[in-house]
Design a protein around this motif. Structure first.
Motif, mmCIF file in Angstrom:
data_model
loop_
_atom_site.group_PDB
_atom_site.id
_atom_site.type_symbol
_atom_site.label_atom_id
_atom_site.label_comp_id
_atom_site.label_asym_id
_atom_site.label_seq_id
_atom_site.Cartn_x
_atom_site.Cartn_y
_atom_site.Cartn_z
ATOM 1 N N VAL A 51 0.795 -1.204 -0.114
ATOM 2 C CA VAL A 51 0.018 -0.139 0.062
ATOM 3 C C VAL A 51 0.876 1.381 -0.052
ATOM 4 O O VAL A 51 1.845 1.396 0.644
ATOM 5 C CB VAL A 51 -0.908 -0.152 1.221
ATOM 6 C CG1 VAL A 51 -1.732 1.263 1.212
ATOM 7 C CG2 VAL A 51 -1.943 -1.156 1.226
ATOM 8 N N GLY A 52 0.347 2.208 -0.931
ATOM 9 C CA GLY A 52 1.318 3.422 -0.983
ATOM 10 C C GLY A 52 0.445 4.637 -0.343
ATOM 11 O O GLY A 52 -0.651 4.685 -0.308
ATOM 12 N N THR A 53 1.297 5.679 0.154
ATOM 13 C CA THR A 53 0.645 6.791 0.319
ATOM 14 C C THR A 53 1.146 8.149 -0.265
ATOM 15 O O THR A 53 2.108 8.067 -0.656
ATOM 16 C CB THR A 53 1.189 7.129 2.028
ATOM 17 O OG1 THR A 53 1.289 6.068 2.769
ATOM 18 C CG2 THR A 53 0.758 8.203 2.606
ATOM 19 N N ASP A 56 -1.283 13.758 -0.059
ATOM 20 C CA ASP A 56 -2.504 14.318 0.755
ATOM 21 C C ASP A 56 -3.012 12.964 1.720
ATOM 22 O O ASP A 56 -4.095 13.019 2.338
ATOM 23 C CB ASP A 56 -3.465 14.590 0.053
ATOM 24 C CG ASP A 56 -4.179 13.494 -0.924
ATOM 25 O OD1 ASP A 56 -3.512 12.510 -1.017
ATOM 26 O OD2 ASP A 56 -5.226 13.888 -1.544
ATOM 27 N N TRP A 57 -2.098 12.111 2.145
ATOM 28 C CA TRP A 57 -2.402 10.900 2.927
ATOM 29 C C TRP A 57 -3.186 9.882 2.456
ATOM 30 O O TRP A 57 -3.828 9.015 3.183
ATOM 31 C CB TRP A 57 -2.716 11.386 4.427
ATOM 32 C CG TRP A 57 -1.957 12.128 5.247
ATOM 33 C CD1 TRP A 57 -1.911 13.693 5.227
ATOM 34 C CD2 TRP A 57 -0.692 11.674 5.802
ATOM 35 N NE1 TRP A 57 -0.737 13.848 5.940
ATOM 36 C CE2 TRP A 57 -0.088 12.799 6.579
ATOM 37 C CE3 TRP A 57 -0.232 10.632 5.990
ATOM 38 C CZ2 TRP A 57 1.014 12.783 7.292
ATOM 39 C CZ3 TRP A 57 1.015 10.324 6.998
ATOM 40 C CH2 TRP A 57 1.555 11.563 7.289
ATOM 41 N N THR A 58 -3.775 10.104 1.044
ATOM 42 C CA THR A 58 -4.381 8.956 0.270
ATOM 43 C C THR A 58 -3.782 7.720 0.341
ATOM 44 O O THR A 58 -2.531 7.474 -0.073
ATOM 45 C CB THR A 58 -4.806 9.470 -1.177
ATOM 46 O OG1 THR A 58 -5.436 10.666 -0.948
ATOM 47 C CG2 THR A 58 -5.572 8.567 -1.786
ATOM 48 N N LEU A 59 -4.218 6.759 0.661
ATOM 49 C CA LEU A 59 -3.648 5.368 0.557
ATOM 50 C C LEU A 59 -4.207 4.662 -0.805
ATOM 51 O O LEU A 59 -5.413 4.623 -1.043
ATOM 52 C CB LEU A 59 -4.136 4.371 1.855
ATOM 53 C CG LEU A 59 -3.769 5.010 3.170
ATOM 54 C CD1 LEU A 59 -4.219 4.032 4.243
ATOM 55 C CD2 LEU A 59 -2.168 5.034 3.123
ATOM 56 N N PHE A 60 -3.308 3.817 -1.376
ATOM 57 C CA PHE A 60 -3.709 3.185 -2.621
ATOM 58 C C PHE A 60 -2.974 2.111 -3.002
ATOM 59 O O PHE A 60 -1.993 1.785 -2.240
ATOM 60 C CB PHE A 60 -3.267 4.218 -3.882
ATOM 61 C CG PHE A 60 -2.009 4.689 -3.855
ATOM 62 C CD1 PHE A 60 -1.053 3.990 -4.534
ATOM 63 C CD2 PHE A 60 -1.480 5.839 -3.213
ATOM 64 C CE1 PHE A 60 0.228 4.483 -4.773
ATOM 65 C CE2 PHE A 60 -0.065 6.149 -3.392
ATOM 66 C CZ PHE A 60 0.785 5.554 -3.945
ATOM 67 N N ALA A 61 -3.475 0.992 -3.895
ATOM 68 C CA ALA A 61 -2.902 -0.291 -3.877
ATOM 69 C C ALA A 61 -1.663 -0.128 -4.665
ATOM 70 O O ALA A 61 -1.841 0.441 -5.847
ATOM 71 C CB ALA A 61 -3.864 -1.344 -4.414
#
Length: 86
Positions: A51-53, A56-61
């Motif tokens: 998981v990446g950040t 703006d603190w959005t978490l994505f696969a």
């Protein structure tokens, strides 16, 4: 004739745009690489394995697989389990 507007109208009129924050993918849901999992303000959820950040603190696969939410200790983590080859 009044030289000032009524108190109500001149002070209102401002409204911020919605930010659409929150959890976008549930636990156990299958996601593709790049899919947004959580939109958040600050690090409410921490990025786990695969998981990446974002800025703006959005978490994505980072890879395809199933989303897993963990609550270990006082921190909440999100990770992606890779899908087994069939």
């Amino acid at each position: 004739m009044a030289h000032k507007k009524g108190q109500g109208s001149s002070r209102n009129g401002r409204d911020s745009n919605p930010k659409y924050r929150g959890v976008k993918c549930g636990d156990g849901q299958y996601v593709h690489a790049g899919a947004i999992i959580v939109r958040q303000k600050g690090s409410t959820f921490r990025a786990g394995r695969n998981v990446g950040t974002g800025r703006d603190w959005t978490l994505f696969a980072l890879i395809e697989g199933r989303v897993r939410f963990d609550t270990s200790g006082d921190r909440r983590r999100v990770r992606i389990e890779p899908q087994a080859e069939a």
